[in-house]
Design an enzyme around this catalytic site. Structure first.
Site, PDB file in Angstrom:
ATOM      1  N   LYS A 152       5.505   2.226  -3.099  1.00 46.02           N
ATOM      2  CA  LYS A 152       5.258   3.548  -3.686  1.00 46.02           C
ATOM      3  C   LYS A 152       5.471   3.454  -5.186  1.00 46.02           C
ATOM      4  CE  LYS A 152       4.320   7.797  -2.362  1.00 46.02           C
ATOM      5  NZ  LYS A 152       3.509   8.279  -1.230  1.00 46.02           N
ATOM      6  N   ASP A 203      -0.775  10.803  -4.441  1.00 44.66           N
ATOM      7  CA  ASP A 203       0.317  11.518  -3.764  1.00 44.66           C
ATOM      8  C   ASP A 203       0.469  12.802  -4.572  1.00 44.66           C
ATOM      9  OD1 ASP A 203       2.624  11.121  -1.649  1.00 44.66           O
ATOM     10  OD2 ASP A 203       3.640  11.883  -3.407  1.00 44.66           O
ATOM     11  N   LYS A 228       5.607   3.424   8.296  1.00 46.01           N
ATOM     12  CA  LYS A 228       4.394   4.201   8.570  1.00 46.01           C
ATOM     13  C   LYS A 228       3.169   3.280   8.627  1.00 46.01           C
ATOM     14  CE  LYS A 228       3.906   7.546   5.792  1.00 46.01           C
ATOM     15  NZ  LYS A 228       3.597   8.537   4.758  1.00 46.01           N
ATOM     16  N   LYS A 237       0.854  -1.183   0.000  1.00 51.37           N
ATOM     17  CA  LYS A 237       0.000   0.000   0.000  1.00 51.37           C
ATOM     18  C   LYS A 237       0.884   1.224   0.000  1.00 51.37           C
ATOM     19  CE  LYS A 237      -4.087   1.798   0.238  1.00 51.37           C
ATOM     20  NZ  LYS A 237      -3.800   2.490  -1.035  1.00 51.37           N
ATOM     21  N   SER A 294      -7.170   4.965   3.878  1.00 51.22           N
ATOM     22  CA  SER A 294      -7.125   4.119   2.675  1.00 51.22           C
ATOM     23  C   SER A 294      -7.439   2.675   3.046  1.00 51.22           C
ATOM     24  CB  SER A 294      -5.735   4.160   2.041  1.00 51.22           C
ATOM     25  OG  SER A 294      -5.620   5.248   1.163  1.00 51.22           O
TER      26      SER A 294
HETATM   27  P1  NDP Z   1      -0.244  17.834  -3.871  1.00 50.10           P
HETATM   28  O1  NDP Z   1       0.318  17.600  -5.226  1.00 50.10           O
HETATM   29  O2  NDP Z   1      -1.724  17.849  -3.704  1.00 50.10           O
HETATM   30  O3  NDP Z   1       0.336  19.193  -3.267  1.00 50.10           O
HETATM   31  C1  NDP Z   1       1.694  19.461  -3.118  1.00 50.10           C
HETATM   32  C2  NDP Z   1       1.804  20.953  -2.833  1.00 50.10           C
HETATM   33  O4  NDP Z   1       3.136  21.264  -2.436  1.00 50.10           O
HETATM   34  C3  NDP Z   1       1.506  21.821  -4.058  1.00 50.10           C
HETATM   35  O5  NDP Z   1       0.757  22.933  -3.660  1.00 50.10           O
HETATM   36  C4  NDP Z   1       2.887  22.235  -4.543  1.00 50.10           C
HETATM   37  O6  NDP Z   1       2.919  23.481  -5.223  1.00 50.10           O
HETATM   38  C5  NDP Z   1       3.581  22.369  -3.211  1.00 50.10           C
HETATM   39  N1  NDP Z   1       5.032  22.331  -3.339  1.00 50.10           N
HETATM   40  C6  NDP Z   1       5.809  21.478  -4.022  1.00 50.10           C
HETATM   41  N2  NDP Z   1       7.096  21.770  -3.863  1.00 50.10           N
HETATM   42  C7  NDP Z   1       7.131  22.839  -3.030  1.00 50.10           C
HETATM   43  C8  NDP Z   1       8.157  23.607  -2.456  1.00 50.10           C
HETATM   44  N3  NDP Z   1       9.439  23.323  -2.697  1.00 50.10           N
HETATM   45  N4  NDP Z   1       7.820  24.631  -1.622  1.00 50.10           N
HETATM   46  C9  NDP Z   1       6.524  24.906  -1.355  1.00 50.10           C
HETATM   47  N5  NDP Z   1       5.503  24.220  -1.875  1.00 50.10           N
HETATM   48  C10 NDP Z   1       5.810  23.200  -2.693  1.00 50.10           C
HETATM   49  O7  NDP Z   1       0.415  16.713  -2.930  1.00 50.10           O
HETATM   50  P2  NDP Z   1      -0.098  16.189  -1.506  1.00 50.10           P
HETATM   51  O8  NDP Z   1      -0.683  17.315  -0.737  1.00 50.10           O
HETATM   52  O9  NDP Z   1      -0.871  14.960  -1.728  1.00 50.10           O
HETATM   53  O10 NDP Z   1       1.288  15.751  -0.845  1.00 50.10           O
HETATM   54  C11 NDP Z   1       2.113  16.651  -0.099  1.00 50.10           C
HETATM   55  C12 NDP Z   1       3.092  15.858   0.738  1.00 50.10           C
HETATM   56  O11 NDP Z   1       2.374  14.993   1.630  1.00 50.10           O
HETATM   57  C13 NDP Z   1       4.043  14.931  -0.043  1.00 50.10           C
HETATM   58  O12 NDP Z   1       5.266  14.852   0.647  1.00 50.10           O
HETATM   59  C14 NDP Z   1       3.331  13.586   0.040  1.00 50.10           C
HETATM   60  O13 NDP Z   1       4.218  12.508  -0.159  1.00 50.10           O
HETATM   61  C15 NDP Z   1       2.799  13.650   1.457  1.00 50.10           C
HETATM   62  N6  NDP Z   1       1.687  12.748   1.763  1.00 50.10           N
HETATM   63  C16 NDP Z   1       0.532  12.797   1.038  1.00 50.10           C
HETATM   64  C17 NDP Z   1      -0.511  11.954   1.376  1.00 50.10           C
HETATM   65  C18 NDP Z   1      -1.836  12.038   0.702  1.00 50.10           C
HETATM   66  O14 NDP Z   1      -2.776  11.392   1.194  1.00 50.10           O
HETATM   67  N7  NDP Z   1      -2.007  12.804  -0.369  1.00 50.10           N
HETATM   68  C19 NDP Z   1      -0.362  10.939   2.434  1.00 50.10           C
HETATM   69  C20 NDP Z   1       0.863  11.048   3.203  1.00 50.10           C
HETATM   70  C21 NDP Z   1       1.855  11.909   2.842  1.00 50.10           C
HETATM   71  P3  NDP Z   1       2.269  23.665  -6.687  1.00 50.10           P
HETATM   72  O15 NDP Z   1       0.791  23.714  -6.439  1.00 50.10           O
HETATM   73  O16 NDP Z   1       2.839  24.954  -7.167  1.00 50.10           O
HETATM   74  O17 NDP Z   1       2.694  22.471  -7.481  1.00 50.10           O
END
Ligand code: NDP
Length: 450
Positions: free
Chosen positions: A125, A165, A113, A89, A382
């Site tokens: 992943k 993700d 995790k 997963k 999930s």
């Molecule tokens: P999204 O694609 O929905 O959002 C990522 C966000 O981060 C976007 O707004 C992006 O900007 C921004 N971003 C990327 N790089 C940078 C940076 N260097 N500085 C500031 N902002 C930045 O992804 P998620 O919200 O799903 O995922 C975010 C994090 O959480 C990742 O590390 C992911 O692995 C982790 N995660 C996610 C889960 C989930 O359920 N979705 C579960 C557990 C962990 P822009 O809009 O400009 O692209």
């Protein structure tokens, strides 16, 4: 050389140039020293060597045709790291920076995790070096269909169940699921984060952000503090950040900043959640558009960030939630946060702090919740989606949220107890690594040398 040093050196030789993967492994091995010293059977059973090697890695070509009729080629990945505790997963990431080392680091973290959730889940992943930005809806669909054409051979409700993700949300999960169903003829629970009318779970979209806030509440509760009224900064403006902001607002905290890849929004009155969703989810634009709508908010572009740091972490706050991406919080950012009297850092993203920042935060005396524990709410819900799919049921939002809260509180207790047992009370980084590893390692011993 110690056992952990030997393993790391061998890993560097066998998997060169996978920096993020080494970073993740190094942190875990550092935490495990007291456990490995007191339990020689982990070494005898070669547990570390086995755990750093994925069970299976699938690297594949994704060929698709863009709107102009031109052929495009991307690299696709699925790393099935461990099926010891249950079906593999972990999410799929579509981002131009994706490579084998990034997917392996994310898969490795996911194993521990998922173990911490207490649910029957293996870890893995996947993703592709595909950049969804600027692509039309039909191009996104074309890409998702081409990606799933290969990936579907390796999935199954008891084999491997991906989710979203970075760059993969409900829209992409929909296209991936449609193609899976077309190719296999099966309506299986092979993806989570599905739409509510076709097998999704209530609360899945919100789960990572909400769970992260629940974890922060637990960290503060043991310090006789609460979140209500606290000033918060939340990096990112995607799924995790938006739902972190939403939950903070609903419990009376004041999130004052968010960021994206183009810059930071500072809104001292409190982030306007509806506007944030409109700009980032509906218009799929940049945060500059937020400041155009609210004259009391300021947009600071990336070009104005301090050297070696990020503007968002210079904004004074009580609690910082890194929810964007890996290595987005440096040692100098950590020092700035602590100097500004921040009392807690709680990670929604995966490995958002650099090793130097982790070390500084762990010794600073503030509450520090590592992503491995604090962002486990997403994968936990999930698994609830998988349970609902298997039983052909759909639970209420209240039921899912109650389970999520319980799971996050249990994770906090588990990692706190492991930290105390191995001589680092309050160090949740060590606690998460030890508790996650011990669960997987003991199950691997029970299942024999496979
Ligand atoms: P999204 O694609 O929905 O959002 C990522 C966000 O981060 C976007 O707004 C992006 O900007 C921004 N971003 C990327 N790089 C940078 C940076 N260097 N500085 C500031 N902002 C930045 O992804 P998620 O919200 O799903 O995922 C975010 C994090 O959480 C990742 O590390 C992911 O692995 C982790 N995660 C996610 C889960 C989930 O359920 N979705 C579960 C557990 C962990 P822009 O809009 O400009 O692209």
């Amino acid at each position: 050389m110690s056992y952990t040093e030997e393993t790391l050196a061998a890993l560097r030789r066998s998997s060169p140039a996978q920096e993020e993967f080494f970073q993740a492994v190094e942190e875990v091995l550092h935490s495990l020293r007291p456990l490995l010293d007191s339990n020689p059977r982990y070494r005898e059973q070669r547990l570390i060597e086995r755990l750093v090697e994925p069970e299976r890695q699938i690297f594949f070509r994704v060929t698709w045709i863009d709107d102009k009729g031109a052929i495009q080629v991307n690299k696709g990945y699925r790393v099935q790291f461990s099926s010891t505790l249950g079906p593999v997963k972990g999410g799929l990431r579509f981002h131009p920076g994706v490579n084998a080392g990034i997917i392996k680091f994310l898969g490795f973290e996911q194993v521990f995790k998922n173990a911490l959730t207490g649910l029957p889940l293996g870890g893995g992943k996947g993703g592709a070096n595909f950049n969804p930005k600027g692509r039309s809806d039909s191009e996104i669909m074309e890409f998702c269909q081409a990606f799933m054409t290969e990936l579907c051979k390796h999935l199954g409700p008891t084999i491997d169940v991906p989710a979203g993700d970075i760059g993969v949300g409900t829209r992409e999960v929909g296209y991936l699921f449609g193609q899976y169903k077309r190719l296999t003829g099966r309506f299986d629970g092979v993806l989570t984060g599905k739409g509510l009318s076709w097998g999704g779970s209530r609360g899945r979209n919100e789960a990572t952000g909400y769970g992260c806030v629940y974890f922060a509440e637990e960290m503060l509760r043991v310090r006789s503090e609460g979140i209500e009224g606290k000033v918060c900064t939340v990096s990112g403006a995607g799924n995790v950040a938006i739902h972190t902001v939403e939950k903070l607002l609903s419990i009376g905290a004041r999130p004052v900043a968010v960021s994206d890849s183009t810059g930071t929004i500072h809104h001292p009155e409190g982030i306007d959640h509806d506007l944030l969703k409109q700009v980032k989810e509906v218009e799929r634009g940049t945060l500059e558009a937020y400041a155009r709508e609210r004259s009391d908010a300021r947009f600071i572009p990336v070009s104005e960030y301090p050297e070696g740091g990020h503007h968002i972490w210079t904004i004074p706050c009580d609690i910082a939630f890194p929810c964007a991406t890996q290595n987005e919080l440096t040692a100098s950012d950590a020092e700035t946060l602590v100097a500004n009297e921040c009392i807690a850092v709680c990670e929604g993203a995966n490995m958002p702090a650099t090793p130097e920042a982790v070390s500084y935060l762990s010794q600073s005396g503030i509450a520090y919740g590592p992503g491995k524990a604090a962002n486990a709410g997403g994968v936990a819900v999930s698994q609830l989606e998988m349970s609902q799919n298997a039983a052909m049921q759909q639970w209420s939002s209240e039921e899912v949220d109650a389970r999520l809260q319980e799971i996050m509180a249990t994770i906090h207790t588990t990692v706190s107890e492991a930290a105390a047992e191995f001589g680092s009370p309050g160090n949740l980084v060590h606690g998460a690594n030890i508790a996650g590893f011990r669960k997987v390692a003991d199950a691997m011993i029970a299942q024999g040398a496979v």
